[in-house]
Scaffold this motif. Structure first.
Motif, short mmCIF file in Angstrom:
data_model
loop_
_atom_site.label_atom_id
_atom_site.label_comp_id
_atom_site.label_asym_id
_atom_site.label_seq_id
_atom_site.Cartn_x
_atom_site.Cartn_y
_atom_site.Cartn_z
N GLN A 61 0.79 -1.16 -0.08
CA GLN A 61 -0.07 0.05 -0.09
C GLN A 61 0.87 1.12 0.07
OE1 GLN A 61 -2.26 -0.41 3.68
NE2 GLN A 61 -0.80 1.06 4.89
N LEU A 62 0.36 2.23 -1.00
CA LEU A 62 1.20 3.54 -0.88
C LEU A 62 0.24 4.63 -0.42
CD1 LEU A 62 2.71 3.12 -4.66
CD2 LEU A 62 3.57 2.50 -2.32
N GLU A 63 0.79 5.70 0.42
CA GLU A 63 0.05 6.71 1.05
C GLU A 63 0.94 7.86 0.66
OE1 GLU A 63 -0.18 6.68 5.36
OE2 GLU A 63 -0.01 4.41 5.56
N ASN A 64 -0.01 8.77 0.53
CA ASN A 64 0.51 10.15 -0.09
C ASN A 64 0.89 10.15 -1.42
OD1 ASN A 64 -0.07 11.12 2.55
ND2 ASN A 64 2.00 10.59 3.62
N ILE A 65 0.28 9.42 -2.45
CA ILE A 65 0.43 9.56 -3.55
C ILE A 65 -0.80 10.34 -4.57
CG2 ILE A 65 2.10 7.75 -3.68
CD1 ILE A 65 -0.09 5.90 -5.38
N VAL A 82 -4.82 -2.03 -9.18
CA VAL A 82 -4.62 -1.02 -8.53
C VAL A 82 -5.93 -0.38 -7.81
CG1 VAL A 82 -3.52 1.48 -8.12
CG2 VAL A 82 -2.30 -0.07 -9.43
N GLY A 83 -6.06 -0.25 -6.37
CA GLY A 83 -7.37 0.01 -5.84
C GLY A 83 -7.14 1.17 -4.51
N TRP A 84 -8.38 1.91 -4.32
CA TRP A 84 -8.04 2.75 -3.31
C TRP A 84 -9.32 2.41 -2.24
CZ3 TRP A 84 -4.89 7.16 -3.69
CH2 TRP A 84 -4.25 7.22 -5.16
N SER A 85 -8.71 2.88 -1.21
CA SER A 85 -9.57 2.78 -0.04
C SER A 85 -9.23 3.83 1.18
CB SER A 85 -9.78 1.32 0.35
OG SER A 85 -10.67 1.42 1.65
N GLU A 86 -10.30 4.37 1.87
CA GLU A 86 -9.82 5.08 3.16
C GLU A 86 -10.86 4.92 3.95
OE1 GLU A 86 -9.18 9.84 4.04
OE2 GLU A 86 -9.83 9.17 1.92
N ILE A 87 -10.33 4.93 5.24
CA ILE A 87 -11.25 4.75 6.49
C ILE A 87 -11.45 5.91 7.45
CG2 ILE A 87 -9.72 3.28 7.70
CD1 ILE A 87 -11.83 1.54 9.16
N SER A 108 -14.12 3.38 -0.90
CA SER A 108 -13.66 2.40 -1.68
C SER A 108 -14.13 2.44 -2.97
CB SER A 108 -13.55 1.26 -0.86
OG SER A 108 -13.23 1.13 0.48
N ASP A 109 -12.89 2.14 -3.80
CA ASP A 109 -13.34 1.91 -5.19
C ASP A 109 -13.76 0.55 -5.39
OD1 ASP A 109 -11.15 0.46 -5.39
OD2 ASP A 109 -10.14 2.03 -7.04
N ILE A 201 -9.04 14.42 3.64
CA ILE A 201 -8.97 13.29 2.81
C ILE A 201 -7.53 12.51 2.41
CG2 ILE A 201 -9.99 12.23 0.55
CD1 ILE A 201 -12.08 13.30 2.41
N ASN A 202 -7.28 11.30 2.91
CA ASN A 202 -6.06 10.82 2.74
C ASN A 202 -6.27 9.23 2.25
OD1 ASN A 202 -4.27 13.01 3.82
ND2 ASN A 202 -5.29 12.65 5.57
N PRO A 203 -6.60 9.23 0.93
CA PRO A 203 -6.69 7.73 0.69
C PRO A 203 -5.65 6.91 0.41
CG PRO A 203 -6.79 9.27 -1.19
CD PRO A 203 -6.86 10.13 -0.10
N VAL A 204 -5.52 5.83 0.49
CA VAL A 204 -4.56 4.83 0.27
C VAL A 204 -4.58 4.00 -0.87
CG1 VAL A 204 -3.20 3.00 1.40
CG2 VAL A 204 -4.10 4.91 2.77
N CYS A 205 -3.58 3.99 -1.69
CA CYS A 205 -3.41 3.33 -2.77
C CYS A 205 -3.04 1.91 -2.47
CB CYS A 205 -2.58 3.94 -3.87
SG CYS A 205 -2.37 2.91 -5.43
N TYR A 206 -3.63 0.54 -3.03
CA TYR A 206 -3.50 -0.72 -2.84
C TYR A 206 -3.08 -1.39 -4.02
CZ TYR A 206 -5.23 -0.28 1.81
OH TYR A 206 -5.59 0.26 3.07
#
Length: 776
Positions: A61-65, A82-87, A108-109, A201-206
């Motif tokens: 997982q990548l943060e801040n991209i 590649v997917g996105w999610s935030e909690i 989440s997407d 808003i700080n989504p995380v990329c998986y």
């Protein structure tokens, strides 16, 4: 006969009975490796699906991209998805509700939910901004079904959604509780709720790769290409660990330990087969001498012995593979149908290519390695010795054997054991290796026990928590619960984090304070590592801490909390809350230091008389701001897991013990056979059967004693090393000398040596003197 190698098949038929022992040694080695690798393969297959369900099918997982960077990464040929999610509100400490239940809100997407975590359990994923997917516990907690409308309540207002399905990316977390539900919505819907509440808003990329085996190189390329700081990249340790690509230090330690154990098992096979082949060759020195007489070169003798060893593999390897596979099926069936739970998907009658190939390869390699020394020994047999009839003469003796105060038969037995340094080394090494493995495997059990928290004596069946560890549980609630029929033990604990302090250790400026009620303090004795726990009880100026690599606080430190000095009097290996900067005290001391009386958590252990009515009564006493969690099923699953680990490790130890026992029995038997003429001569000059038995016993116990000394010395040192690396480093428990295990090893050592004496001694006593003298 076209060549000397044609004698291999003829010799195999003539010496079928003598070769049987060596073939059996090869079978044992092959089945051992086949069983270990096949069971490991089945275990990984079973755990792979379980870990994907629990931790997701993503790799990093990548943060801040940015979105643009993520799209560039998704176009790489080595990236599969590649997917996105935030909690938000994962700890339920913010006033976000659905109905009367706290809500953890996810944006989440569909790629994340469908491909990377397989979240959907029923219905469909959110397609529009009005859709919402709820965790499955919402069906009971909110009494809703697909198609119903629900309202997400936030401080800035309410938003209505339609339930489109049920599922979550962490089913185990939500399964056994009803205090909080998970709400999954599209990313746009999530943003529309968060922005009015001023939530950043700080989504995380998986990311999931095409080939996880190349993950390490790809991660390095992505980090370098996009200048990503190391702390913004996190890996899915469980999934990466299975593929051997984890950068986690603890995973590297486990890989290293697995490699060490594999090498030890391989050595056990080499030593066992080598010892048997050495004895086999020693009995045929005249045969190899005669081959030299008729023109065979030393290199031809070496090739002959190697080919003979490979010829044994034709029978031994297939038999070992079949038996090893059968054992694997039995273990898998036991895990699936007896242990169950997380082993419910364990394949039973599946063939493991890894296990079969490893068994066959290791069997052949082991035999070739074991054949090296006997082959060289056979090539050095003198043709003159065969012609003169002195093919099996003993080693040259520089001086007479010293009898000292021992009886002559015991002196001769010790002399027989030590006369051949190579044979003495092999048998000592065989005993030593089994002892080393016993001591090392016992560390695995300790590691498993520490790794599974539900094995603690204080582990509750029911827990009551305040949201975000808020201290909302009155001590009188604990008294009321203790009076319910079916409640066996009850304990309470308070928690306060980031409390500013002054300390004798300059790098400590804050601590996390935990209180234990009396029952918890009593249970803490089981995990005491250092110091005196008795000083912690009541209102005192003594506290304790958790000793591990994450906690800088040590026994003997002085800490000033709220202007009051306390001393760290003892340390334990594990605690109730996170171990970083942990200070643990009695409830009375906690109240004096903080002024707080209420608990953050109450743990309840149920007796065998407990029923569902007991649980309902406990639940009826809790308020809406209390998290009620039923831990019984989780505890049972963890107990079954630990039982499976114990079964596998004890089975492995039993196999090693069987190999050691067989090896010493076989080696002593073949050693006696090689000296059969000497024993016949001794009987001819008046030595009786009891003296012969004592002589063979002295030889066997010489091997046993030397093996015990060497094995215990190396094993204890290696056991301590592994314990410090695996257990002390991560859990704080200190190594202590395993007295009980050493006593068991001592008994096994003595019994093995005694059993090794029985068969050959009986055979010699029953043979006529003329037969022993004329034995070829």
């Amino acid at each position: 006969m076209r060549s000397y190698l044609s004698l291999v098949a003829i010799s195999g038929k003539v010496r079928k009975r003598q070769n049987r022992m060596t073939i059996f040694c090869i079978i044992i080695s092959v089945l051992l490796v086949t069983t270990i690798f096949s069971v490991a393969d089945m275990f990984i297959r079973n755990q792979s699906e379980g870990l994907k369900q629990k931790h997701g099918n993503w790799h990093i997982q990548l943060e801040n991209i940015s979105q643009d960077t993520a799209e560039e990464i998704s176009r790489r040929p080595d990236v599969a998805a590649v997917g996105w999610s935030e909690i938000f509100n994962a700890d339920a400490d913010q006033p976000y509700y659905i109905g009367e239940k706290k809500a953890a809100v996810y944006g989440s997407d569909s790629i994340y939910l469908a491909e990377l975590v397989n979240a959907l359990e029923e219905g469909s994923l959110p397609q529009s901004d009005n859709d919402i997917m709820l965790s499955s516990n919402a069906k009971l907690a909110l009494d809703v079904k697909i198609g119903d409308s629900v309202t997400v309540k936030t401080p800035s207002g309410n938003t209505d959604f339609t339930v489109c399905g049920f599922g979550s990316d962490d089913a185990a977390y939500y399964r056994d509780q009803t205090y909080m539900v998970a709400a999954y919505m599209t990313r746009d819907a999530y943003i529309s709720i968060m922005e009015p509440n001023n939530i950043p808003i700080n989504p995380v990329c998986y990311i999931r790769f095409q080939d996880v085996s190349k993950a390490s190189g790809i991660i390095a390329e992505i980090r370098q290409q996009y200048h990503l700081p190391e702390e913004d990249i996190s890996e899915n340790t469980a999934i990466m660990g299975l593929a051997g690509q984890s950068s986690n230090e603890s995973m590297h330690n486990i890989y290293g330990i697995a490699a060490v154990l594999f090498i030890l098992v391989l050595l056990a096979g080499v030593l066992m087969i080598s010892g048997s082949m050495n004895s086999n060759v020693a009995q045929r020195t005249k045969f190899f001498g005669m081959m030299r007489c008729i023109g065979a070169s030393r290199q031809q003798i070496i090739r002959y012995v190697r080919l003979e060893a490979l010829n044994w593999c034709k029978t031994a390897v297939p038999v070992g593979l079949i038996i090893g596979t059968a054992i694997e099926w039995g273990i898998c069936a036991l895990l699936r149908f007896w242990i169950g739970d997380e082993f419910a998907a364990m394949p039973v009658f599946a063939l493991s290519p890894v296990g079969l190939i490893s068994g066959a390869m290791v069997g052949i390699v082991t035999v070739l390695l074991a054949a090296q020394s006997p082959a060289k020994h056979a090539s050095k047999v003198s043709p003159m010795a065969a012609v003169s009839g002195n093919a099996d003469t003993a080693l040259s003796v520089r001086h007479a054997t010293k009898r000292k105060i021992r009886k002559v038969e015991r002196t001769l037995g010790i002399h027989h054991a030590t006369a051949s340094k190579k044979n003495w080394f092999l048998l000592t090494a065989s005993f030593s290796l089994s002892i080393i493995l016993f001591l090392c495997i016992s560390v695995g059990l300790d590691f498993a026990h520490e790794l599974i928290p539900t094995m603690r004596s204080w582990q509750p069946d029911i827990t009551l928590n305040g949201y975000a560890n808020e201290r909302v549980l009155d001590q009188r609630l604990g008294d009321a619960i203790s009076g319910i029929t079916g409640v066996e033990h009850i304990w309470g604990s308070s928690y306060m984090e980031n409390v500013s302090v002054n300390s004798s250790r300059p790098d400590i400026d804050h601590v996390n304070i935990t209180s234990y009620s009396q029952y918890m303090l009593d249970c803490a004795k089981d995990s005491l590592v250092q110091g005196d726990l008795s000083e912690i009880y009541g209102d005192s100026d003594k506290v304790m801490t958790v000793l591990n690599k994450d906690n800088p606080i040590k026994v003997g430190d002085t800490i000033q909390i709220a202007g009051q000095d306390v001393e760290v009097a003892c340390g334990i290996s594990s605690g109730l809350y996170p171990s970083e900067y942990s200070v643990i005290c009695s409830q009375e001391t906690f109240a004096r230091l903080t002024g707080e009386q209420n608990y953050s958590m109450i743990g309840i252990q149920l007796s065998s008389k407990a029923t569902d009515e007991t649980v309902k009564q406990i639940n009826s006493l809790t308020e809406s701001n209390v998290i009620f969690t039923d831990e019984r099923q989780s505890n049972q699953r963890n107990a079954n897991t630990y039982l499976a680990v114990k079964f596998l490790l004890y089975s492995f130890m039993a196999i090693i013990a069987m190999i050691t026992l067989f090896n010493i029995v076989n080696s002593i038997s073949m050693s006696v056979t090689a000296r059969i003429k000497q024993y016949g001569a001794m009987r001819a000059v008046g030595m009786d059967g009891n003296q012969l038995t004592r002589m063979i016993g002295a030889e066997a116990f010489t091997y046993a004693v030397s093996g015990l000394i060497v094995g215990s010395g190396i094993g204890i040192a290696l056991s301590r090393f592994l314990y410090v690396k695996l257990v002390t480093r991560f859990f704080g428990s200190q190594w202590s000398l395993p007295i009980v295990l050493i006593a068991i090893i001592l008994v096994f050592d003595i019994v093995s040596a005694a059993l090794a004496v029985y068969a050959p001694a009986k055979r010699i006593r029953n043979m006529p003197i003329t037969a022993t003298i004329n034995e070829l």
